[in-house]
Design a protein around this motif. Sequence first.
Motif, PDB file in Angstrom:
ATOM      1  N   ILE A  28      -7.066  10.874  -0.723  1.00 18.08           N
ATOM      2  CA  ILE A  28      -5.662  10.728  -1.082  1.00 18.08           C
ATOM      3  C   ILE A  28      -4.941  10.002   0.049  1.00 18.08           C
ATOM      4  CG2 ILE A  28      -3.528  11.948  -1.635  1.00 18.08           C
ATOM      5  CD1 ILE A  28      -5.315  14.247  -2.676  1.00 18.08           C
ATOM      6  N   LEU A  29      -4.254   8.931  -0.295  1.00 18.35           N
ATOM      7  CA  LEU A  29      -3.477   8.184   0.684  1.00 18.35           C
ATOM      8  C   LEU A  29      -2.278   9.021   1.100  1.00 18.35           C
ATOM      9  CD1 LEU A  29      -2.946   5.516   2.201  1.00 18.35           C
ATOM     10  CD2 LEU A  29      -1.646   4.776   0.191  1.00 18.35           C
TER      11      LEU A  29
ATOM     12  N   GLU B 259     -11.900  -4.323   3.868  1.00 19.38           N
ATOM     13  CA  GLU B 259     -12.113  -5.499   3.020  1.00 19.38           C
ATOM     14  C   GLU B 259     -11.394  -5.344   1.689  1.00 19.38           C
ATOM     15  OE1 GLU B 259     -13.835  -8.399   3.594  1.00 19.38           O
ATOM     16  OE2 GLU B 259     -14.035  -7.740   5.672  1.00 19.38           O
ATOM     17  N   GLY B 260     -11.261  -4.103   1.223  1.00 18.84           N
ATOM     18  CA  GLY B 260     -10.594  -3.888  -0.060  1.00 18.84           C
ATOM     19  C   GLY B 260     -10.234  -2.434  -0.266  1.00 18.84           C
ATOM     20  N   ILE B 261      -9.254  -2.211  -1.110  1.00 16.50           N
ATOM     21  CA  ILE B 261      -8.819  -0.859  -1.479  1.00 16.50           C
ATOM     22  C   ILE B 261      -8.665  -0.829  -2.988  1.00 16.50           C
ATOM     23  CG2 ILE B 261      -6.957   0.831  -1.344  1.00 16.50           C
ATOM     24  CD1 ILE B 261      -6.401  -0.193   1.474  1.00 16.50           C
ATOM     25  N   ARG B 262      -9.161   0.222  -3.574  1.00 11.80           N
ATOM     26  CA  ARG B 262      -9.016   0.399  -5.019  1.00 11.80           C
ATOM     27  C   ARG B 262      -8.213   1.671  -5.254  1.00 11.80           C
ATOM     28  NH1 ARG B 262     -13.735   1.335  -9.459  1.00 11.80           N
ATOM     29  NH2 ARG B 262     -13.866   3.313  -8.371  1.00 11.80           N
ATOM     30  N   VAL B 263      -7.136   1.560  -6.026  1.00  6.37           N
ATOM     31  CA  VAL B 263      -6.331   2.712  -6.403  1.00  6.37           C
ATOM     32  C   VAL B 263      -6.939   3.261  -7.681  1.00  6.37           C
ATOM     33  CG1 VAL B 263      -4.049   3.545  -7.041  1.00  6.37           C
ATOM     34  CG2 VAL B 263      -4.283   1.707  -5.341  1.00  6.37           C
ATOM     35  N   LEU B 264      -7.320   4.529  -7.652  1.00  4.88           N
ATOM     36  CA  LEU B 264      -7.978   5.134  -8.808  1.00  4.88           C
ATOM     37  C   LEU B 264      -6.950   5.530  -9.857  1.00  4.88           C
ATOM     38  CD1 LEU B 264     -10.546   7.286  -6.863  1.00  4.88           C
ATOM     39  CD2 LEU B 264     -10.852   5.013  -7.822  1.00  4.88           C
ATOM     40  N   ALA B 265      -7.350   5.473 -11.100  1.00  2.00           N
ATOM     41  CA  ALA B 265      -6.471   5.797 -12.205  1.00  2.00           C
ATOM     42  C   ALA B 265      -6.104   7.268 -12.205  1.00  2.00           C
ATOM     43  CB  ALA B 265      -7.139   5.441 -13.529  1.00  2.00           C
ATOM     44  N   VAL B 266      -4.927   7.562 -12.649  1.00  5.69           N
ATOM     45  CA  VAL B 266      -4.481   8.949 -12.761  1.00  5.69           C
ATOM     46  C   VAL B 266      -5.123   9.543 -13.997  1.00  5.69           C
ATOM     47  CG1 VAL B 266      -2.483  10.447 -13.051  1.00  5.69           C
ATOM     48  CG2 VAL B 266      -2.306   8.394 -11.659  1.00  5.69           C
ATOM     49  N   ALA B 267      -5.720  10.733 -13.842  1.00  3.53           N
ATOM     50  CA  ALA B 267      -6.405  11.376 -14.971  1.00  3.53           C
ATOM     51  C   ALA B 267      -5.427  12.054 -15.890  1.00  3.53           C
ATOM     52  CB  ALA B 267      -7.406  12.385 -14.456  1.00  3.53           C
TER      53      ALA B 267
ATOM     54  N   LEU C 138       0.820  -1.212   0.000  1.00  5.29           N
ATOM     55  CA  LEU C 138       0.000   0.000   0.000  1.00  5.29           C
ATOM     56  C   LEU C 138       0.855   1.264   0.000  1.00  5.29           C
ATOM     57  CD1 LEU C 138      -2.895   1.014   0.038  1.00  5.29           C
ATOM     58  CD2 LEU C 138      -2.818   0.947   2.537  1.00  5.29           C
ATOM     59  N   SER C 139       1.996   1.231   0.656  1.00  5.24           N
ATOM     60  CA  SER C 139       2.845   2.427   0.746  1.00  5.24           C
ATOM     61  C   SER C 139       3.349   2.892  -0.619  1.00  5.24           C
ATOM     62  CB  SER C 139       4.009   2.191   1.703  1.00  5.24           C
ATOM     63  OG  SER C 139       4.898   1.237   1.179  1.00  5.24           O
ATOM     64  N   LYS C 140       3.319   2.020  -1.609  1.00  4.99           N
ATOM     65  CA  LYS C 140       3.725   2.407  -2.968  1.00  4.99           C
ATOM     66  C   LYS C 140       2.739   3.384  -3.600  1.00  4.99           C
ATOM     67  CE  LYS C 140       6.158  -1.860  -3.876  1.00  4.99           C
ATOM     68  NZ  LYS C 140       6.299  -3.030  -4.745  1.00  4.99           N
ATOM     69  N   TYR C 141       1.556   3.500  -3.001  1.00  4.65           N
ATOM     70  CA  TYR C 141       0.503   4.345  -3.569  1.00  4.65           C
ATOM     71  C   TYR C 141       0.266   5.626  -2.775  1.00  4.65           C
ATOM     72  CZ  TYR C 141      -0.257   0.202  -6.307  1.00  4.65           C
ATOM     73  OH  TYR C 141      -0.074  -0.861  -7.153  1.00  4.65           O
TER      74      TYR C 141
ATOM     75  N   ILE D 210      -7.480   6.926  -3.611  1.00  2.00           N
ATOM     76  CA  ILE D 210      -7.914   5.559  -3.340  1.00  2.00           C
ATOM     77  C   ILE D 210      -9.359   5.553  -2.852  1.00  2.00           C
ATOM     78  CG2 ILE D 210      -5.595   4.742  -2.754  1.00  2.00           C
ATOM     79  CD1 ILE D 210      -6.473   4.767   0.205  1.00  2.00           C
ATOM     80  N   GLU D 211      -9.981   4.402  -2.972  1.00  2.00           N
ATOM     81  CA  GLU D 211     -11.281   4.135  -2.364  1.00  2.00           C
ATOM     82  C   GLU D 211     -11.084   2.991  -1.390  1.00  2.00           C
ATOM     83  OE1 GLU D 211     -14.356   5.288  -5.957  1.00  2.00           O
ATOM     84  OE2 GLU D 211     -13.874   3.181  -5.607  1.00  2.00           O
TER      85      GLU D 211
END
Length: 69
Positions: free
Chosen positions: A28-29, A61-69, A7-10, A15-16
């Motif tokens: 923002i993480l 339960e889960g984390i989603r990294v959002l795409a960079v616009a 996770l620290s890479k992000y 994120i969601e």
Amino acid sequence: MTFAEILSKYINRDIEVYGANQFFVEGILRSVGTESFVVEVTNGSYVTPTELITVFFANVEGIRVLAVA
């Protein structure tokens, strides 16, 4: 490799975070610890103020990294 290390890479990415059958938070993480991480969340109606929310891994339960616009 632990989940915290992955996770620290992000850090500084959008994120969601999801819990059991529910959406927790989007933001923002900002940092990752061994048992929790911090997400900067903005108010949905205003640009400011922002708040820092600590989320514990045990509640996720889960984390989603959002795409960079």
